[in-house]
Motif scaffolding. Structure first.
Motif, PDB file in Angstrom:
ATOM      1  N   ALA A  34      57.016  61.894 -51.655  1.00 11.60           N
ATOM      2  CA  ALA A  34      58.232  62.050 -50.868  1.00 11.60           C
ATOM      3  C   ALA A  34      57.909  62.115 -49.371  1.00 11.60           C
ATOM      4  CB  ALA A  34      58.984  63.308 -51.300  1.00 11.60           C
ATOM      5  N   GLU A  35      58.954  62.036 -48.560  1.00 11.32           N
ATOM      6  CA  GLU A  35      58.770  62.034 -47.111  1.00 11.32           C
ATOM      7  C   GLU A  35      58.169  63.339 -46.615  1.00 11.32           C
ATOM      8  OE1 GLU A  35      58.517  60.351 -43.515  1.00 11.32           O
ATOM      9  OE2 GLU A  35      59.147  59.373 -45.372  1.00 11.32           O
ATOM     10  N   ASP A  36      58.606  64.478 -47.180  1.00 12.30           N
ATOM     11  CA  ASP A  36      58.037  65.761 -46.736  1.00 12.30           C
ATOM     12  C   ASP A  36      56.573  65.868 -47.141  1.00 12.30           C
ATOM     13  OD1 ASP A  36      58.727  65.892 -49.430  1.00 12.30           O
ATOM     14  OD2 ASP A  36      58.912  68.080 -49.385  1.00 12.30           O
ATOM     15  N   LEU A  73      50.827  65.780 -45.417  1.00  9.88           N
ATOM     16  CA  LEU A  73      49.543  65.081 -45.403  1.00  9.88           C
ATOM     17  C   LEU A  73      49.157  64.674 -43.985  1.00  9.88           C
ATOM     18  CD1 LEU A  73      49.976  62.814 -48.559  1.00  9.88           C
ATOM     19  CD2 LEU A  73      48.418  64.755 -48.325  1.00  9.88           C
ATOM     20  N   GLY A  74      50.133  64.218 -43.205  1.00  9.89           N
ATOM     21  CA  GLY A  74      49.852  63.866 -41.814  1.00  9.89           C
ATOM     22  C   GLY A  74      49.420  65.079 -41.001  1.00  9.89           C
ATOM     23  N   ALA A  75      50.070  66.229 -41.257  1.00 12.10           N
ATOM     24  CA  ALA A  75      49.682  67.453 -40.543  1.00 12.10           C
ATOM     25  C   ALA A  75      48.261  67.865 -40.915  1.00 12.10           C
ATOM     26  CB  ALA A  75      50.668  68.571 -40.863  1.00 12.10           C
ATOM     27  N   ALA A  80      48.960  59.093 -46.772  1.00 15.33           N
ATOM     28  CA  ALA A  80      50.321  59.289 -46.257  1.00 15.33           C
ATOM     29  C   ALA A  80      51.055  57.971 -46.057  1.00 15.33           C
ATOM     30  CB  ALA A  80      50.274  60.068 -44.939  1.00 15.33           C
ATOM     31  N   THR A  81      50.336  56.854 -45.997  1.00 19.83           N
ATOM     32  CA  THR A  81      50.975  55.553 -45.764  1.00 19.83           C
ATOM     33  C   THR A  81      51.100  54.698 -47.024  1.00 19.83           C
ATOM     34  OG1 THR A  81      48.843  54.528 -45.175  1.00 19.83           O
ATOM     35  CG2 THR A  81      50.127  55.528 -43.392  1.00 19.83           C
ATOM     36  N   ILE A 122      49.333  67.244 -54.328  1.00 22.40           N
ATOM     37  CA  ILE A 122      48.310  66.656 -53.455  1.00 22.40           C
ATOM     38  C   ILE A 122      48.419  67.232 -52.045  1.00 22.40           C
ATOM     39  CG2 ILE A 122      47.415  64.530 -52.467  1.00 22.40           C
ATOM     40  CD1 ILE A 122      46.968  64.762 -55.450  1.00 22.40           C
ATOM     41  N   ALA A 123      49.650  67.356 -51.531  1.00 21.49           N
ATOM     42  CA  ALA A 123      49.846  67.920 -50.196  1.00 21.49           C
ATOM     43  C   ALA A 123      49.380  69.372 -50.149  1.00 21.49           C
ATOM     44  CB  ALA A 123      51.319  67.813 -49.792  1.00 21.49           C
TER      45      ALA A 123
END
Length: 318
Positions: A209-211, A216-218, A201-202, A135-136
């Motif tokens: 995972a965190e990365d 996704l935030g970027a 992302a939330t 997805i990322a």
């Protein structure tokens, strides 16, 4: 069924037939369907056994970017990206609808997204191991491709601003309108796409995972920046259009003024020549040899005097 499927297990990547993908297992099974809604809905229900709710969501006609939790640890997300296939100017981005859960991702698109091909190369190269990575990667690929497209729109407006002249008004106006419509089409989807990526992302799911959340935030931040740039492009295009309209109106006013001045110069001359050209007796010096030259001289002096008057009044100044 048109599409493709990959299976990732213990770091090894295998291409799988689409019809065999529902029974495949591994760290990640990705099925991508490139079909119309009716064909995709039938395959999702009959072959994949995902149920009507999931099939309806993946084949819904409303494909505005959004993100929603799905039953269990699943997530629905709709994204928009560039496609090489022809699309309307007001709707320039093709959609991809994704359902993801632990170990499995199913995506559906009517048009071929350029970003999907990039992700296929990444997964074939072993750079994607789970649904979160996939997805990322899709979000990043879509965003990376949109960024230069938005920059090109800004460059087009820069070029139009450098060529702002009344003589180029018609061609420039068409180009500016094209840029403005395309910017509005991109902006229409980038704002909700940013919100969808931020929401994803939330969402608390074990396979993200965190990365993956950082990526996704970027991607969401870049989508927000592009949306702001598109808003600036839209406003700049409106200002350029108004400037071109003003330049064109000023040019028309100047030409109308010149025509009016020429008419004013010739109006008394026309009166004079019409008066002297009457076929009646009593016209002074009618039989003198210098009569014609005298009339021409009087007309020339009168024309110069009127022209000098308008020049002193600055009627010819732009």
């Amino acid at each position: 069924m048109s599409g493709f499927a990959f299976r990732v297990a213990d770091g090894a990547v295998h291409a799988v037939a689409v019809d065999d993908a529902p029974g495949a297992t591994g760290d990640l099974v990705w099925v991508h369907l490139a079909a119309n809604d009716r064909e995709a809905h039938r395959w999702l229900c009959e072959r994949a056994g995902l149920g009507d709710h999931i099939a309806d969501t993946l084949t819904a006609s409303e494909t505005r970017p959004r993100c929603d939790p799905a039953p269990g640890d699943g997530v629905f997300i709709n994204l928009r990206g560039l496609s090489d296939e022809a699309r309307e100017l007001s709707d320039p981005l093709a959609s991809v609808r994704i359902y993801a859960r632990e170990g499995r991702v199913v995506s559906v698109s009517r048009k071929r997204l350029n970003g999907v091909a990039v992700v296929c190369d990444a997964i074939a190269g072993g750079g994607i191991d789970d649904p979160g990575d996939l997805i990322a990667a899709i979000a990043t690929a879509i965003t990376n491709e949109l960024d230069p497209a938005v920059a090109d729109l800004g460059d087009s407006l820069d070029d139009c601003e450098e060529r702002l002249e009344a003589d180029n008004a018609f061609a420039l106006r068409r180009r500016v309108n094209h840029v403005r419509i395309e910017a509005i089409g991109y902006r229409r989807f980038l704002y909700p796409q940013r919100s969808a990526l931020e929401k994803l992302a939330t969402i608390e799911v074990p396979w993200l995972a965190e990365d993956d959340r950082l990526h996704l935030g970027a991607a969401a931040d870049r989508a927000a920046r592009m949306a702001e740039e598109l808003e600036s492009i839209r406003e700049r295009a409106a200002l350029i259009h108004e400037t071109l309209t003003d330049l064109r109106a000023e040019q028309i006013d100047q030409r109308s003024l010149i025509i009016a001045v020429v008419a004013m110069v010739f109006l008394p001359l026309t009166f004079l020549t019409g008066l002297l050209g009457m076929n009646v007796s009593g016209i002074p010096f009618a039989h003198r040899s210098w009569a014609f030259a005298g009339v021409v001289l009087v007309c020339a002096v009168l024309a110069l005097a009127i022209t000098a008057y308008f020049a002193r009044r600055h009627w010819f100044r732009r």
